[in-house]
Design a protein around this motif. Sequence first.
Motif, PDB file in Angstrom:
ATOM      1  N   ARG A 214     -38.457 -70.855  -2.838  1.00  0.00           N
ATOM      2  CA  ARG A 214     -39.647 -70.307  -2.570  1.00  0.00           C
ATOM      3  C   ARG A 214     -40.839 -71.331  -2.852  1.00  0.00           C
ATOM      4  O   ARG A 214     -40.468 -72.123  -3.859  1.00  0.00           O
ATOM      5  CB  ARG A 214     -39.869 -69.096  -3.327  1.00  0.00           C
ATOM      6  CG  ARG A 214     -38.961 -67.874  -2.823  1.00  0.00           C
ATOM      7  CD  ARG A 214     -39.390 -67.159  -1.693  1.00  0.00           C
ATOM      8  NE  ARG A 214     -40.507 -66.557  -1.727  1.00  0.00           N
ATOM      9  CZ  ARG A 214     -41.160 -65.968  -0.532  1.00  0.00           C
ATOM     10  NH1 ARG A 214     -40.613 -66.138   0.675  1.00  0.00           N
ATOM     11  NH2 ARG A 214     -42.359 -65.445  -0.806  1.00  0.00           N
TER      12      ARG A 214
ATOM     13  N   TYR B  98     -44.930 -71.664  -4.183  1.00  0.00           N
ATOM     14  CA  TYR B  98     -45.849 -71.000  -4.552  1.00  0.00           C
ATOM     15  C   TYR B  98     -46.990 -72.011  -4.590  1.00  0.00           C
ATOM     16  O   TYR B  98     -46.826 -73.011  -4.985  1.00  0.00           O
ATOM     17  CB  TYR B  98     -45.839 -70.242  -5.774  1.00  0.00           C
ATOM     18  CG  TYR B  98     -44.327 -69.376  -5.840  1.00  0.00           C
ATOM     19  CD1 TYR B  98     -44.367 -68.120  -5.506  1.00  0.00           C
ATOM     20  CD2 TYR B  98     -43.190 -69.952  -6.081  1.00  0.00           C
ATOM     21  CE1 TYR B  98     -43.386 -67.180  -5.413  1.00  0.00           C
ATOM     22  CE2 TYR B  98     -41.842 -69.045  -6.295  1.00  0.00           C
ATOM     23  CZ  TYR B  98     -42.100 -67.557  -5.799  1.00  0.00           C
ATOM     24  OH  TYR B  98     -40.962 -67.167  -5.868  1.00  0.00           O
TER      25      TYR B  98
ATOM     26  N   ASN C  49     -47.917 -68.441  -0.631  1.00  0.00           N
ATOM     27  CA  ASN C  49     -46.329 -68.518  -0.826  1.00  0.00           C
ATOM     28  C   ASN C  49     -45.569 -68.473   0.338  1.00  0.00           C
ATOM     29  O   ASN C  49     -45.988 -67.901   1.341  1.00  0.00           O
ATOM     30  CB  ASN C  49     -45.952 -67.622  -1.896  1.00  0.00           C
ATOM     31  CG  ASN C  49     -46.143 -66.052  -1.475  1.00  0.00           C
ATOM     32  OD1 ASN C  49     -45.193 -65.753  -0.670  1.00  0.00           O
ATOM     33  ND2 ASN C  49     -46.882 -65.525  -2.042  1.00  0.00           N
TER      34      ASN C  49
END
Length: 283
Positions: A83, A85, A94
């Motif tokens: 991921r 962010y 994000n």
Amino acid sequence: MNRIRLISTAVIIAAITASCGVTKNNTGNKNKTTTTTVVTQKQNSSKISSDALAGEWTVYTVGGNKVTGETRPYINFNMDDHRIYGSNGCNIINGNFELSGNSGLKIGNVISTMMACPDAPYERAINLALEAVQSFDITKKGHEYYLDLRDSRGSSLMTLRKHNMDFLNGTWEVTEINGKAHDNPDMQMVIDIQEQKLHGNTGCNIVNGSLMIDPDKSNSIQFQNLATTRMACPEEIMKGETAMLVALESVEYAKKGKTGTVIMLDKNDAPVMVLKKVEVDRQ
């Protein structure tokens, strides 16, 4: 310099629920095959493992333009869940990312909060760049790493920068101030780069403060908001305390010295303090 920090998971989820996506998902293209272009590293660039992608990167250039300002956009790559962010200079963003081959990179499902900012000149350019990323490469220059995000033709979309000042983490004894040796084992400090904090002892009083790493300077480290307790000590020890605090306030750079030591320098690259690593007993 104030930095936008990642907010808690609960707050992000709430913000995402009320926000619109930076990119719209095209459900009609679910089965479409995407070809990822792998960019070959230049011969004069040292190849660095994709593991180095992990962590927080400050946006250095986007669309060929240098990013400036007090609040800098940044992207954090989490390798555990793939991921991203960060912030585009105005809103929290994000999404997820996929790696392929040696340098293939796709960033998708990027969503953002929808706060309106009066001055966010790089927001749209960063959003568009993230949409178009197909590959990356990482190079190291001095103490800094540079991440180049490229499109399908190999053209640079955005360059990000990550400091390499983690060698300052730990407990240090002050052994020299402005060329004068100091032999007071109580004169120590603990530097935490991740938390951007300083905690220590002047040899008499407890000192606490914050630290900043200037994204425009190599080897940058600055100590700020220093505060001490007010205990009185013998005159010689108080002189050492004053010298230490003045030196800390003048620090602009840091570099490795001899084994187990660090040299702190002022804005003119003059040494103002030498620190020796203290081995902490963890038993």
